[in-house]
Motif scaffolding. Structure first.
Motif, PDB file in Angstrom:
ATOM      1  N   ASP A  58      -1.069  17.123  -8.773  1.00 19.26           N
ATOM      2  CA  ASP A  58      -1.200  18.421  -9.445  1.00 19.26           C
ATOM      3  C   ASP A  58      -2.631  18.943  -9.413  1.00 19.26           C
ATOM      4  N   ALA A  59      -3.602  18.035  -9.246  1.00 17.30           N
ATOM      5  CA  ALA A  59      -5.005  18.442  -9.170  1.00 17.30           C
ATOM      6  C   ALA A  59      -5.401  18.891  -7.763  1.00 17.30           C
ATOM      7  N   GLY A  60      -4.445  18.891  -6.846  1.00 11.28           N
ATOM      8  CA  GLY A  60      -4.725  19.347  -5.489  1.00 11.28           C
ATOM      9  C   GLY A  60      -5.210  18.268  -4.553  1.00 11.28           C
ATOM     10  N   ARG A  61      -5.173  17.000  -4.998  1.00 11.09           N
ATOM     11  CA  ARG A  61      -5.548  15.902  -4.113  1.00 11.09           C
ATOM     12  C   ARG A  61      -4.370  15.593  -3.171  1.00 11.09           C
ATOM     13  N   SER A  62      -4.581  14.612  -2.305  1.00 14.02           N
ATOM     14  CA  SER A  62      -3.536  14.257  -1.333  1.00 14.02           C
ATOM     15  C   SER A  62      -3.235  12.760  -1.380  1.00 14.02           C
ATOM     16  N   PRO A  63      -2.803  12.252  -2.533  1.00 11.18           N
ATOM     17  CA  PRO A  63      -2.462  10.827  -2.596  1.00 11.18           C
ATOM     18  C   PRO A  63      -1.145  10.565  -1.869  1.00 11.18           C
ATOM     19  N   ARG A  64      -0.880   9.306  -1.620  1.00 10.90           N
ATOM     20  CA  ARG A  64       0.433   8.928  -1.091  1.00 10.90           C
ATOM     21  C   ARG A  64       0.932   7.736  -1.896  1.00 10.90           C
ATOM     22  N   ILE A  65       2.256   7.574  -1.911  1.00 12.41           N
ATOM     23  CA  ILE A  65       2.844   6.488  -2.694  1.00 12.41           C
ATOM     24  C   ILE A  65       4.103   5.971  -2.020  1.00 12.41           C
ATOM     25  N   THR A  66       4.316   4.678  -2.148  1.00  8.91           N
ATOM     26  CA  THR A  66       5.539   4.020  -1.700  1.00  8.91           C
ATOM     27  C   THR A  66       6.136   3.288  -2.893  1.00  8.91           C
ATOM     28  N   VAL A  67       7.423   3.534  -3.160  1.00 12.72           N
ATOM     29  CA  VAL A  67       8.098   2.880  -4.288  1.00 12.72           C
ATOM     30  C   VAL A  67       9.337   2.178  -3.759  1.00 12.72           C
ATOM     31  N   GLY A  68       9.367   0.867  -3.905  1.00 11.76           N
ATOM     32  CA  GLY A  68      10.490   0.075  -3.413  1.00 11.76           C
ATOM     33  C   GLY A  68      11.325  -0.498  -4.538  1.00 11.76           C
ATOM     34  N   PRO A  69      12.343  -1.285  -4.210  1.00 11.87           N
ATOM     35  CA  PRO A  69      13.260  -1.839  -5.212  1.00 11.87           C
ATOM     36  C   PRO A  69      12.754  -3.146  -5.792  1.00 11.87           C
ATOM     37  N   TRP A  70      11.469  -3.187  -6.166  1.00 12.08           N
ATOM     38  CA  TRP A  70      10.817  -4.452  -6.488  1.00 12.08           C
ATOM     39  C   TRP A  70      10.405  -4.533  -7.948  1.00 12.08           C
ATOM     40  N   SER A  71      10.203  -5.760  -8.393  1.00 12.19           N
ATOM     41  CA  SER A  71       9.558  -6.025  -9.675  1.00 12.19           C
ATOM     42  C   SER A  71       8.086  -6.329  -9.412  1.00 12.19           C
ATOM     43  N   HIS A  72       7.344  -6.620 -10.461  1.00 12.92           N
ATOM     44  CA  HIS A  72       5.899  -6.822 -10.354  1.00 12.92           C
ATOM     45  C   HIS A  72       5.580  -8.080  -9.549  1.00 12.92           C
ATOM     46  N   GLY A  73       4.876  -7.906  -8.427  1.00 10.11           N
ATOM     47  CA  GLY A  73       4.471  -9.046  -7.621  1.00 10.11           C
ATOM     48  C   GLY A  73       5.600  -9.746  -6.902  1.00 10.11           C
ATOM     49  N   GLU A  74       6.733  -9.097  -6.737  1.00 15.10           N
ATOM     50  CA  GLU A  74       7.861  -9.717  -6.042  1.00 15.10           C
ATOM     51  C   GLU A  74       7.482  -9.992  -4.588  1.00 15.10           C
ATOM     52  N   PRO A  75       7.719 -11.211  -4.098  1.00 13.10           N
ATOM     53  CA  PRO A  75       7.326 -11.520  -2.711  1.00 13.10           C
ATOM     54  C   PRO A  75       7.885 -10.550  -1.676  1.00 13.10           C
ATOM     55  N   ALA A  76       9.058  -9.984  -1.931  1.00 13.43           N
ATOM     56  CA  ALA A  76       9.639  -9.040  -0.972  1.00 13.43           C
ATOM     57  C   ALA A  76       8.775  -7.798  -0.786  1.00 13.43           C
ATOM     58  N   SER A  77       7.873  -7.532  -1.729  1.00 16.74           N
ATOM     59  CA  SER A  77       7.030  -6.338  -1.630  1.00 16.74           C
ATOM     60  C   SER A  77       5.741  -6.583  -0.861  1.00 16.74           C
ATOM     61  N   PHE A  78       5.391  -7.854  -0.608  1.00 13.24           N
ATOM     62  CA  PHE A  78       4.087  -8.161  -0.007  1.00 13.24           C
ATOM     63  C   PHE A  78       3.917  -7.500   1.356  1.00 13.24           C
ATOM     64  N   ARG A  79       4.956  -7.547   2.165  1.00 17.05           N
ATOM     65  CA  ARG A  79       4.873  -7.003   3.523  1.00 17.05           C
ATOM     66  C   ARG A  79       4.504  -5.525   3.496  1.00 17.05           C
ATOM     67  N   VAL A  80       5.209  -4.759   2.664  1.00  8.83           N
ATOM     68  CA  VAL A  80       4.931  -3.329   2.589  1.00  8.83           C
ATOM     69  C   VAL A  80       3.549  -3.083   1.994  1.00  8.83           C
ATOM     70  N   LEU A  81       3.198  -3.835   0.944  1.00 11.35           N
ATOM     71  CA  LEU A  81       1.916  -3.619   0.280  1.00 11.35           C
ATOM     72  C   LEU A  81       0.748  -3.899   1.222  1.00 11.35           C
ATOM     73  N   ILE A  82       0.790  -5.024   1.954  1.00 19.00           N
ATOM     74  CA  ILE A  82      -0.306  -5.360   2.853  1.00 19.00           C
ATOM     75  C   ILE A  82      -0.368  -4.365   4.013  1.00 19.00           C
ATOM     76  N   GLN A  83       0.782  -4.013   4.574  1.00 16.47           N
ATOM     77  CA  GLN A  83       0.790  -3.019   5.648  1.00 16.47           C
ATOM     78  C   GLN A  83       0.180  -1.708   5.177  1.00 16.47           C
ATOM     79  N   ASP A  84       0.560  -1.281   3.975  1.00 15.94           N
ATOM     80  CA  ASP A  84       0.072  -0.012   3.444  1.00 15.94           C
ATOM     81  C   ASP A  84      -1.439  -0.048   3.257  1.00 15.94           C
ATOM     82  N   GLN A  85      -1.932  -1.092   2.612  1.00 10.99           N
ATOM     83  CA  GLN A  85      -3.357  -1.141   2.304  1.00 10.99           C
ATOM     84  C   GLN A  85      -4.191  -1.346   3.567  1.00 10.99           C
ATOM     85  N   LEU A  86      -3.749  -2.221   4.450  1.00 17.98           N
ATOM     86  CA  LEU A  86      -4.498  -2.453   5.679  1.00 17.98           C
ATOM     87  C   LEU A  86      -4.533  -1.184   6.537  1.00 17.98           C
ATOM     88  N   GLY A  87      -3.388  -0.523   6.680  1.00 15.12           N
ATOM     89  CA  GLY A  87      -3.349   0.697   7.479  1.00 15.12           C
ATOM     90  C   GLY A  87      -4.199   1.804   6.901  1.00 15.12           C
TER      91      GLY A  87
END
Length: 564
Positions: A297-326
């Motif tokens: 709403d402030a006019g920035r350009s953030p991006r977000i990915t929301v998956g079917p995960w709980s906090h720190g669920e191992p299934a989320s690691f792949r997406v999280l590392i890919q996102d941050q590294l990229g």
């Protein structure tokens, strides 16, 4: 002569060929598991850098450098969880092997860093001092980005809005600009999460603490019922933990104890590029989506990915590392390939589909599901009807199952046993004639009269399958206090309860169900009904609730129904 705190780092000793071969094979396995291109390596590690703080304390850090790099940008990761094991492999070595010089620092008072670990208290000062020190090193070209998840995300928010020159990027996994609303959702102490985290940080530096310990898990879970709850730390691990003392002692809504940890007022002014990853069953989901929307709403350009995960669920690691590294490579290494995507990417539960949007939340049709007499649920407002009542007893607090828990049995669970209790009201709709997609913010309005003014209103939305199994989708709680909210002439209070956002498909033939109760223990600390401080309360009084659902007091849940 090196300045204080800048002594030459200790290099890893040369290893035999068979060890290097093992590392090479392990790195290739890690890259494959994370869906990353194979990277040449290995990273060069310099352990035990001593970084000086303004008060004279030194914080330890490890530096991971890509092969052949002499000077370049730095990815700073500040953590209270140690600098070895999976954290070092995933963030330190993997980032460096893929071209990103990374410094992994232990926060104050943890894993060799000097000072006292008082969570959330000194991360701004320490983080800014660390960034200043990094920029003075010959191997840093002045550019700094930050990455990490959970508390590692809080350490980013403690730096990002204040650093000048600013960060190049922030990668915010399962975190938020403020944690206070997660400590006390709806004004209620999140007992399960707070006791769990307190027990974990209280034991994390002990020998064998990283190994599974079912006995300790049972002790911690049993300690959640200890009264007063301020003693749950000793009950769980046999010694006090300062964080639990702080979080139980400062639970009153007008207490400004946590003000130094709240960076939400700075979010709209942040101009640093931001990428976020979270999950629908993460304990920070509500606050993180609020941060994203504020930036948007402030006019920035953030991006977000929301998956079917709980906090720190191992299934989320792949997406999280890919996102941050990229994202980091895009802003530090001019590799823009990972920026070609929509700003919002979410997983639609029960549809097994990823959806892309330009903004959050997507356009939807607000649809009311009204609580109806005799346990019904429907879109139309009911006519005249008597209220439905139940009694909440803090000596036998209404249990909660599943949901966004830090540890234990989280996410979706069978709610049948809870719904069979006489202190839980259940309102169920008719079988759906077509799929209904609910995407966005969910809320509830409950008109309630309580015998005692100190009470909690808990609302949960469930999905009932054709076999009658009821599974939780989202929920929320609100603490009522004398005069807040203000009651009408009949003593009835309008409780507006914020539920966690979601993206969920209620399938044809399924039914929507709404639960209303006076708590969900031990996820939320029991309401004693006495007005005593949560830290010291030990006695309780049963409290009678009356929930109204008629044409003048239409209790309801409001759903953002998505239409393409």
């Amino acid at each position: 002569m090196s300045p204080p705190g800048d002594e030459p780092p200790r290099r890893k000793k040369r290893t035999p060929n068979n060890s290097r071969t093992f590392d090479y094979v392990l790195n290739r396995i890690v890259d494959r598991l994370l869906g990353l291109p194979a990277a040449e390596g290995p990273a060069i590690a310099a352990k035990g850098l001593r970084i000086p703080m303004p008060d004279g304390a030194h914080l330890l850090a490890d530096r991971y450098t890509p092969p052949g790099l002499t000077s370049g940008p730095v990815v700073l990761i500040r953590t209270p969880y140690g600098r070895t094991g999976p954290l070092a492999k995933l963030f330190g070595e993997t980032f460096a092997r893929h071209g990103l010089q990374t410094v992994l620092q232990s926060t104050r008072g943890t894993f060799g860093s000097e000072g006292e670990f008082r969570p959330f208290h000194t991360e701004r000062e320490d983080g800014l001092a660390t960034a200043e020190w990094l920029r003075a090193q010959p191997w840093c070209d002045g550019r700094i980005a930050m990455a990490g998840a959970s508390y590692l995300g809080h350490t980013q928010w403690a730096v990002g809005p204040y650093l000048d020159p600013p960060l190049e990027a922030m990668c915010l996994g399962i975190t938020a600009s403020e944690f206070v609303s997660t400590f006390y959702p709806g004004g209620v102490l999140a007992a399960d999460n707070m006791v769990s985290w307190s027990a974990m940080i209280g034991k994390q530096e002990e020998r064998f603490a990283a190994l599974p310990n079912p006995l300790q898990k049972r002790r911690t879970r049993n300690a959640m019922a200890y009264l007063p709850i301020a003693g749950a730390d000793v009950a769980a691990i046999g010694k006090p933990v300062q964080f639990l003392q702080d979080v139980t002692e400062h639970a009153d809504p007008d207490d400004d104890f946590w003000q130094m940890s709240d960076h939400s007022a700075e979010v709209a002014k942040l101009e640093v590029p931001v990428s976020m990853v979270t999950g629908w069953y993460d304990l920070f989901i509500r606050a993180q989506m609020r941060d994203f929307r504020t930036l948007q709403d402030a006019g920035r350009s953030p991006r977000i990915t929301v998956g079917p995960w709980s906090h720190g669920e191992p299934a989320s690691f792949r997406v999280l590392i890919q996102d941050q590294l990229g994202f980091l490579r895009a802003h530090l290494a001019d590799d823009r390939t990972q920026l070609q995507r929509s700003p919002v990417r979410i997983f639609l539960q029960q549809a097994s589909a990823w959806l892309d949007f330009d903004h959050w939340p997507p356009a939807s049709e607000p649809t009311h599901a009204h609580l109806r007499p005799v346990g019904g649920l429907g879109e139309t407002v009911p006519g005249a009807a008597l209220p439905t009542s139940f009694t909440y007893d803090p000596a036998d607090p209404t249990p909660g199952v599943g949901g966004p828990l830090l540890m234990g049995k989280n996410k979706q669970r069978d709610n049948s046993a809870v719904e069979a209790r006489d202190d839980v009201l259940v309102f169920t709709g008719e079988p759906l004639v077509h799929d209904v997609d609910v995407i966005g913010d969910v809320s509830a309005t409950v008109f309630v009269r309580t015998e005692l003014p100190d009470a909690d209103v808990y609302v949960r939305l469930c999905d009932v399958d054709p076999n009658g199994i009821s599974r939780n989708v989202t929920d929320g709680i609100l603490r009522l206090r004398p005069g807040v909210p203000e009651a009408d002439a009949d003593g009835v209070v309008r409780a507006d309860v914020e539920l966690d956002p979601t993206a969920y498909r209620f399938r044809r033939g399924h039914r929507l169900r709404v639960q209303v109760a006076g708590g969900a223990f031990p996820r939320f600390a029991r309401n004693h009904g006495t007005g005593e401080r949560v830290s010291s309360a030990v006695r309780g009084t049963p409290n009678r609730f009356e929930v109204f659902h008629d044409e003048t007091r239409p209790s309801r849940v409001t759903l953002p129904v998505f239409t393409r």
